[in-house]
Every structure is written in structure tokens, then in C-alpha cells.
Design a protein around this motif. Structure first.
Motif, PDB file in Angstrom:
ATOM      1  N   LEU A   9       0.824  -1.208   0.000  1.00 17.66           N
ATOM      2  CA  LEU A   9       0.000   0.000   0.000  1.00 17.66           C
ATOM      3  C   LEU A   9       0.860   1.262   0.000  1.00 17.66           C
ATOM      4  CD1 LEU A   9      -2.995  -0.648   2.412  1.00 17.66           C
ATOM      5  CD2 LEU A   9      -3.034  -0.381  -0.057  1.00 17.66           C
ATOM      6  N   SER A  10       1.964   1.226   0.767  1.00 13.77           N
ATOM      7  CA  SER A  10       2.840   2.403   0.827  1.00 13.77           C
ATOM      8  C   SER A  10       3.426   2.705  -0.543  1.00 13.77           C
ATOM      9  CB  SER A  10       3.994   2.167   1.801  1.00 13.77           C
ATOM     10  OG  SER A  10       3.517   1.644   2.988  1.00 13.77           O
ATOM     11  N   ILE A  11       3.924   1.662  -1.184  1.00 14.73           N
ATOM     12  CA  ILE A  11       4.537   1.858  -2.500  1.00 14.73           C
ATOM     13  C   ILE A  11       3.486   2.398  -3.474  1.00 14.73           C
ATOM     14  CG2 ILE A  11       5.574   0.643  -4.458  1.00 14.73           C
ATOM     15  CD1 ILE A  11       6.857  -1.227  -2.325  1.00 14.73           C
ATOM     16  N   GLU A  12       2.274   1.830  -3.374  1.00 11.95           N
ATOM     17  CA  GLU A  12       1.170   2.286  -4.208  1.00 11.95           C
ATOM     18  C   GLU A  12       0.929   3.784  -4.017  1.00 11.95           C
ATOM     19  OE1 GLU A  12      -0.790   1.304  -7.182  1.00 11.95           O
ATOM     20  OE2 GLU A  12       0.061  -0.352  -6.013  1.00 11.95           O
ATOM     21  N   ASN A  13       0.930   4.200  -2.762  1.00  8.85           N
ATOM     22  CA  ASN A  13       0.677   5.608  -2.459  1.00  8.85           C
ATOM     23  C   ASN A  13       1.793   6.514  -2.943  1.00  8.85           C
ATOM     24  OD1 ASN A  13      -1.868   5.669  -1.296  1.00  8.85           O
ATOM     25  ND2 ASN A  13      -1.070   4.774   0.591  1.00  8.85           N
ATOM     26  N   LEU A  14       3.034   6.011  -2.871  1.00 11.04           N
ATOM     27  CA  LEU A  14       4.152   6.813  -3.366  1.00 11.04           C
ATOM     28  C   LEU A  14       4.040   6.991  -4.870  1.00 11.04           C
ATOM     29  CD1 LEU A  14       7.126   5.424  -1.279  1.00 11.04           C
ATOM     30  CD2 LEU A  14       6.088   7.677  -1.118  1.00 11.04           C
ATOM     31  N   ARG A  15       3.580   5.936  -5.540  1.00 10.73           N
ATOM     32  CA  ARG A  15       3.419   6.000  -6.986  1.00 10.73           C
ATOM     33  C   ARG A  15       2.359   7.011  -7.386  1.00 10.73           C
ATOM     34  NH1 ARG A  15       3.197   0.025  -8.820  1.00 10.73           N
ATOM     35  NH2 ARG A  15       5.383  -0.524  -8.611  1.00 10.73           N
ATOM     36  N   ARG A  16       1.348   7.116  -6.534  1.00 12.98           N
ATOM     37  CA  ARG A  16       0.245   8.018  -6.806  1.00 12.98           C
ATOM     38  C   ARG A  16       0.721   9.452  -6.951  1.00 12.98           C
ATOM     39  NH1 ARG A  16      -4.232   6.292  -2.542  1.00 12.98           N
ATOM     40  NH2 ARG A  16      -4.810   8.430  -2.177  1.00 12.98           N
ATOM     41  N   ARG A  17       1.730   9.816  -6.176  1.00  8.39           N
ATOM     42  CA  ARG A  17       2.252  11.182  -6.214  1.00  8.39           C
ATOM     43  C   ARG A  17       3.698  11.102  -6.666  1.00  8.39           C
ATOM     44  NH1 ARG A  17      -1.948  13.485  -6.094  1.00  8.39           N
ATOM     45  NH2 ARG A  17      -3.367  13.615  -4.326  1.00  8.39           N
ATOM     46  N   LYS A  18       3.870  10.749  -7.936  1.00  5.55           N
ATOM     47  CA  LYS A  18       5.207  10.451  -8.442  1.00  5.55           C
ATOM     48  C   LYS A  18       6.161  11.625  -8.295  1.00  5.55           C
ATOM     49  CE  LYS A  18       4.649   6.825 -11.860  1.00  5.55           C
ATOM     50  NZ  LYS A  18       3.238   6.851 -12.258  1.00  5.55           N
ATOM     51  N   TRP A  19       5.704  12.773  -8.736  1.00  5.54           N
ATOM     52  CA  TRP A  19       6.578  13.935  -8.806  1.00  5.54           C
ATOM     53  C   TRP A  19       7.043  14.336  -7.404  1.00  5.54           C
ATOM     54  CZ3 TRP A  19      10.016  15.726 -11.487  1.00  5.54           C
ATOM     55  CH2 TRP A  19      10.355  17.080 -11.550  1.00  5.54           C
ATOM     56  N   ARG A  20       6.082  14.344  -6.476  1.00  3.09           N
ATOM     57  CA  ARG A  20       6.432  14.710  -5.102  1.00  3.09           C
ATOM     58  C   ARG A  20       7.400  13.686  -4.505  1.00  3.09           C
ATOM     59  NH1 ARG A  20       1.444  15.547  -1.373  1.00  3.09           N
ATOM     60  NH2 ARG A  20       1.547  13.301  -1.200  1.00  3.09           N
TER      61      ARG A  20
END
Lengths: 439, 255
Positions: A9-20
Motif C-alpha cells: 500500500l505504501s509503495i502504491e501511495n508513493l506511486r500516486r504522487r510520483k513527482w512529489r
């Protein structure tokens, strides 16, 4: 909730906001590079200088010296034999050094001539000439940097130290003269009267290396000690030999008194105790080991300071992580509420954000380590000339030990986890009602 | 007041097992210096396998009541018992555990996770329970097929209509086969056709699976799909209507 699911889930969430994510990771990357590179400079310098010191050999050697005036302490031949009786001493080689004036043409300089054992003499790496054999006439091995110290005897100008020009002296091929210091002939006015009549000096060889290459033998001249003794006895027949002490009546002793003796200890582990033993007797003792340790202490401090400077940017990166995770918790208030309503454990919600932060730390650290290796190579190429010119040693300026990348990545993960902890804890306090409110 | 309380309690005599027991529940909010009684002494029971509707206008306290039943908000005073457990005395951690083990939740605005497809959304409560990915997948697929969403498993919420999204929401609530399901205005964002469809699904679920369902709505007509309708106004229960025979909706003059 399974740990693997939390990570996913964490990795998924990081992917969601790629640029940040990329920007935050970049911050950690820069922080990692600055810490790793700064530390690598410390390691590089330490390693190179230690290698240099070890190259001179003698990690088991200690030098015992005495320059006081207590007769009982003098390092005479009989005293040296007493040392040899000690169990842990395998070898003792006394040293004798005398100042000598060396001239050729209009050039002159004063240099120390050291009497060493034949074995030691043969161990000196030569660039030109050959090592004199035992029992041969008085001839010396000249240090490769002696040349720099020649001055113009008419103008008293030093070409090298004043104008950065190497004096045009060829120790091997020019006709070199030497004269010994003789205090008794000094008339108090003419400095030349301080020296005995000059004699031609035979140079058997020159130490390896150019006039600007530092090594353990570069500054002095060397000769087998017995040869030096008999030369001095002849030179100062009936007079006091310089540097030799005299008794209460001003007469020299029958035995030779050495300023220092090099002792070889049988076991590296015994070196420290042996040093203490002689020190307690009242001698001055120095050992390669102590030297290296002292050196390392200095470099540890240098490294700490450099690492500290690097750590500042890592701290800034940590604040960046905290900021990113805080933003993320605000954006996902509703989602967190929904998860709570659906029965997601509070700890799991915290763990999700902490592992997000840890993941940012891991990525930044990993990329930073890879880039550090590249930059370390660049530093070594650019810094090679600095090492030889400023420090006088050829070697790597930057060195990354094998363990450092692992520790660095581990540390950045830790930094991420710590930076993410507080916003994560705040996230766990978001009310489940956030899911119900329609906004 | 006492009459109503008795009305709420007396039905336990019919041999049904009480699942939730609510007694003398108060919720008082402080707004500035004023005290607002969102719930003003509410008592009733919920039986196992029952479809119960809580009806009231906005501000009546119906949502507050639902929140408290689901353990999302603590009561100011009073008792809520789920089975033998006092929910009013639980800490948040325990309440979360209760919800995970025994409750399902259907939201008005669906509240699906936008980055997850239908299947992942449905599987989420199972993930919170520590069920493995394979098992989760299987059960999510089954229930989505039951909801007629077999072709939408890989669709993100944004790729589905409101009715479809709410069916995913229902699937998510049912996937753990909970003792009790809470539905907060489940048709509030849907058109009348879809509303009927969703209510039918809910009614069927209770009939077939014997789950207990508590639905909050402002629409008294919709509430008639339930077995019992609790009418709430100004934080008090005004009337409890029994639709044992699914009789026609009767208008009440009281409000």
C-alpha cells in the motif's frame, strides 16, 4: 494486516504522487551523497597515509632515545646489549647522526648523516647507484629531497624555497665535498671556521623518487654505522665528537653514546607494553604504531567534522520527508477515516505512513550510494594532483569502504522512519468520522 | 417516553435474539455556550437478522445514532451493547477491532479508494483482517459476481456509475460476512431507479444471508423496505413502526 500488504500500500501511495516522491527522494539522495562523500574523504586520507606509513615498514619497531644528562641512562653499546637481553626484543640497531656541510660548486647545504645498520641501509630503495657493501670506504646514500635544500653560498639565496626552482645539483655525478662541524675550531666570527677542512664525499646512491617525492628516507643521508664511527674517530682524533656527551670534566666517554636505538619487538601485540616499559625507565619512546594511532585520531576528528557538514543536508532531507508525509496525511484524511471505519488497525495506519517515509529514505539512500561511487571516482581523478602536490603522497583522496553503502542505506531508512513517525502518529489520530462527513 | 422504551424492548419477547441493546443514550454537543442534545435518551434493541431503518430529517440525530452504534463516536451517557460487549466503555483500538470483526459499512458517497479497482476495494476489509492475497481475491470475485459486477472487477471507481460504485460498496461491506451492516443514506446520491435496485439488493441480502442491517435515511418511503422503522426527531424516538407483513407505507400526522 500483513506487513507485506502494508508495504504494498505504501509503495502504491508513493506511486500516486510520483513527482512529489521523486523530489523528496532527490533530497535524501543529495543528503546521502554529501555524507558518504565527506566520509569517503576521511577514509581515503586515512587509508592513503597509513599505507604510506606502513610502506616504511616497522610496525613492530620502536625507537628509544635519550637526550638528557644522566650518565646511567646513556644509550651506550653495553646498554643496548642489556636491551637485547629482554625477551621480547629481537633486534637492536643503534642510530648515530651527525650534521655535515655538503658543497658542490657555489651550492651548499647542511644535512644530517645517519648511521644505520647494514641491513637497514640495504633496505633503502635506491633510484640511482648501488648500496655500499660492508667494510667499504666511507660513502653515503643521499636522500632524494636533499637537493632542494642547496643554497647559493655567495648570496645565501635558496632557489627552491625562494623561487621554487630546483637547484641544478646532481648528487650522483657532480663533485661533492663535505666538511664536518667542529666546534673547537670555531673562531667566533667566520661561520666557515665551524667546519673542518672539506673532503670529497663519495655518493654511493640516491634514494628512489624525484626531488619532490616524499618518503621516509628523503631528507637525510645514510651510511653504515660502523663506517660512520670509524670515519668520525679519524676525523676528530683526540677531540670531542659532536653530539657525543662528555663527563663532568669535559672529557668524552670511552664508549659511543647513541642518541637513539631502534628496537624490534617480537610480537605486534607486545609493542604497546614495551613502549610503556621504556617510558617508565625514563626514555623517550616513539613507535610506528603510536604514530598511526595518533594519525588516525586526527583523521577521525576530521572525518567527524566532514560527516557533520554532510549530515546537515541529510537533516534538511529529513524535514522534507516529514513535510511530504504530513501533506500526504492531510490529503488522505477521508481515506484514513474510511479505513478506520472498515476496521483497519490504528497501528497499521501509522505503519503505512512510516513505511512510506522509510521507503523514501531507502530509495534516496540507494540512489545516493550509487551516485556517491561515481562522484568518488571523479574526486579521485580530479584530486590526484592535489594529493601529490599538497600532501605529497600518491593515492586516493576518496575511498568508500565496503560496509559504508550498507550502513548508509540503513541509516537513510532510519532517517525516513524517524522523519515519518510524527506525521504518521498524527494520521492515526484522524477521526473515523472523516469518512462520514461529505466535503 | 417510557412507553416508547417499552415498545422498543417488548419485541424481544417474540423469541428473536437481541444483537444490539441501546439504553438511555445521550449525546450532548457543546456549541459555544449552548448545549445541543443530538440524542436525548434513546433506548431500543436490534434483533439478529433484522433490517432496521432509522428515519429522521437532517439534524434529527439519526446520523449521530448510527455513528454511535458503529462505535465511531462515543456517547455522552448511556449504554450500547453488541452481543455481550459494552461498546460505550471501549477505547478506540477496541472499537476498531469490533468493527473489523463484526461490522460492515456502506457510505452515502461510496467512499471507494480511488486508486484501487473494484476487486481491490472489496478485498480491503479482508486485508485488514490479515487474509492472504489469494483468498482475498477469490472472495472478492465471488461477491462481486453476486452483485452483478463480474465485468467490472478491474475497473476503477471513476470508471463506474454511481449505482455500480454503490454495489461495490455493498460488496465491500458483505465480503467479511459481518454480523451487522450499517448503511448511511446508501441511496442518497442515486437516482430513483438505481435507488430501488440498491434497496432490493439490501433487502435480499438480509433475507438470504440473515445479516442484520441498520440503514439511516431521511426518506420515510425508502424506510418501508425495512422490518422495523425507528422514527427519530430532536434526538428522541417518536415512533417505532413494525412492517412485519411489508404493509403499505402509512403517513403519520405527528410530523
Amino acid at each position: 494486516m500483513k506487513f507485506s500488504d502494508i508495504l504494498k500500500l505504501s509503495i502504491e501511495n508513493l506511486r500516486r504522487r510520483k513527482w512529489r516522491t521523486v523530489l523528496t527522494v532527490l533530497g535524501v539522495t543529495i543528503g546521502t551523497i554529501s555524507v558518504v562523500l565527506m566520509l569517503s574523504l576521511g577514509f581515503g586520507l586515512k587509508e592513503t597515509l597509513n599505507a604510506e606509513l606502513n610502506a616504511g615498514g616497522g610496525i613492530n619497531d620502536i625507537t628509544v632515545s635519550y637526550n638528557g644528562s644522566d650518565e646511567d641512562m646513556y644509550l651506550s653499546d653495553s646498554r643496548v646489549e642489556e636491551f637485547m637481553d629482554l625477551e621480547q626484543i629481537t633486534k637492536a640497531s643503534p642510530k648515530l647522526s651527525v650534521a655535515m656541510k655538503v658543497t658542490t660548486g657555489k651550492w651548499g647545504t647542511t644535512t644530517w648523516i645517519e648511521g644505520v645498520s647494514q641491513e637497514e641501509l640495504e633496505a633503502i630503495p635506491l633510484g640511482q647507484g648501488t648500496c655500499p657493501k660492508e667494510g667499504e670506504e666511507f660513502q653515503i646514500i643521499a636522500g632524494n629531497m636533499i637537493v632542494l635544500d642547496f643554497y647559493d653560498t655567495n648570496t645565501f639565496e635558496y632557489p627552491y624555497w625562494d623561487y621554487n626552482e630546483i637547484p641544478p645539483v646532481d648528487m650522483m655525478n657532480d663533485k661533492i665535498y663535505c666538511s664536518m662541524m667542529n666546534v673547537e675550531s670555531y673562531d667566533g666570527v667566520n661561520p666557515d671556521s665551524l667546519y673542518s677542512k672539506r673532503k670529497q664525499l663519495k655518493i654511493a646512491g640516491v634514494v628512489e623518487g624525484g626531488p619532490e617525492t616524499y618518503n621516509a628516507y628523503c631528507y637525510s643521508a645514510y651510511v653504515e654505522i660502523e663506517t660512520l664511527k670509524s670515519y668520525l674517530e679519524k676525523e676528530y682524533r683526540g677531540k670531542t665528537i659532536p653530539e657525543q656527551p662528555t663527563d663532568r670534566n669535559g672529557n668524552p666517554y670511552k664508549e659511543w653514546i647513541y642518541p637513539s636505538v631502534k628496537l624490534t619487538v617480537s610480537d605486534t601485540a607486545l609493542v604497546e607494553d614495551t613502549v610503556t616499559y621504556f617510558r617508565e625507565m625514563g626514555y623517550q619512546v616513539s613507535s610506528q604504531q603510536e604514530w598511526i594511532e595518533e594519525n588516525n585520531k586526527v583523521f577521525d576528528i576530521v572525518q567527524l567534522v566532514l560527516g557533520g557538514i554532510g549530515a546537515v543536508s541529510l537533516l534538511v532531507a529529513a524535514i522534507g520527508i516529514t513535510n511530504t508525509i504530513t501533506m500526504s496525511t492531510y490529503e488522505r484524511r477521508k481515506e484514513i477515516g474510511v479505513m478506520k471505519v472498515l476496521g483497519c488497525d490504528i497501528e497499521n495506519i501509522g505503519a503505512m505512513f512510516v513505511s512510506e517515509a522509510g521507503y523514501i529514505g531507502f530509495l534516496g539512500g540507494a540512489v545516493g550510494v550509487v551516485l556517491s561511487y561515481l562522484l568518488s571516482k571523479v574526486v579521485n581523478i580530479v584530486g590526484a594532483s592535489f594529493m601529490t602536490e599538497a600532501i605529497g603522497v600518491a593515492g586516493n583522496l576518496s575511498m568508500i569502504p565496503l560496509w559504508l553503502p550498507f550502513v548508509a542505506v540503513g541509516f537513510t531508512i532510519l532517517v525516513g522512519v524517524v522523519a515519518g513517525y510524527f506525521p504518521a502518529r498524527k494520521a492515526t489520530r484522524i477521526s473515523a468520522l472523516a469518512a462520514i462527513r461529505n466535503d | 417516553m417510557d412507553q416508547l422504551k417499552d415498545q422498543g424492548k417488548e419485541q424481544s419477547a417474540q423469541g428473536k435474539k437481541v444483537l444490539v441493546e441501546v439504553e438511555d443514550l445521550y449525546k450532548i454537543y457543546k456549541v459555544g455556550d449552548e448545549r445541543v442534545r443530538a440524542l436525548d435518551g434513546v433506548s431500543f434493541d436490534i434483533y439478529e437478522g433484522e433490517f432496521i431503518a432509522i428515519v429522521g430529517t437532517s439534524g434529527s440525530g439519526k446520523s449521530t445514532l448510527l455513528n454511535m452504534l458503529a462505535g465511531l463516536e462515543p456517547p455522552t451517557k448511556g449504554m450500547i451493547k453488541l452481543g455481550s460487549k459494552r461498546m460505550d466503555r471501549m477505547k478506540e483500538k477496541q472499537l476498531v477491532r469490533m468493527r473489523r470483526k463484526h461490522m460492515g459499512f456502506i457510505f452515502q458517497s461510496y467512499n471507494l479508494i480511488g486508486t484501487m479497482d473494484a476487486k481491490e476495494n472489496v478485498a480491503m476489509p479482508l486485508m485488514f483482517r490479515g487474509v492472504g492475497a489469494k483468498e482475498r481475491d477469490k472472495r472478492a470475485k465471488e461477491i462481486l459476481k453476486l452483485m452483478g459486477l463480474g465485468k467490472h472487477m478491474k475497473h476503477l471507481p471513476s470508471q463506474m456509475s454511481g449505482g455500480q460504485q454503490q454495489r461495490v460498496g455493498i460488496a465491500r461491506a458483505l465480503v467479511t460476512n459481518p454480523k451487522i451492516i450499517f448503511a448511511d443514506e446508501p441511496t442518497g446520491n442515486l437516482d430513483s431507479g438505481t435507488t430501488k435496485e440498491i434497496l432490493t439488493i439490501l433487502r435480499d441480502t438480509v433475507n438470504k444471508k440473515n445479516n442484520t442491517l441498520v440503514m439511516v435515511t431521511h426518506d420515510r418511503n425508502l424506510a418501508q423496505v425495512a422490518d422495523r422503522v425507528i422514527h427519530i426527531k430532536d434526538g428522541k424516538i417518536r415512533k417505532i413502526e413494525i412492517n412485519a407483513n411489508k404493509k403499505e407505507i402509512i403517513e403519520d400526522e405527528d410530523y
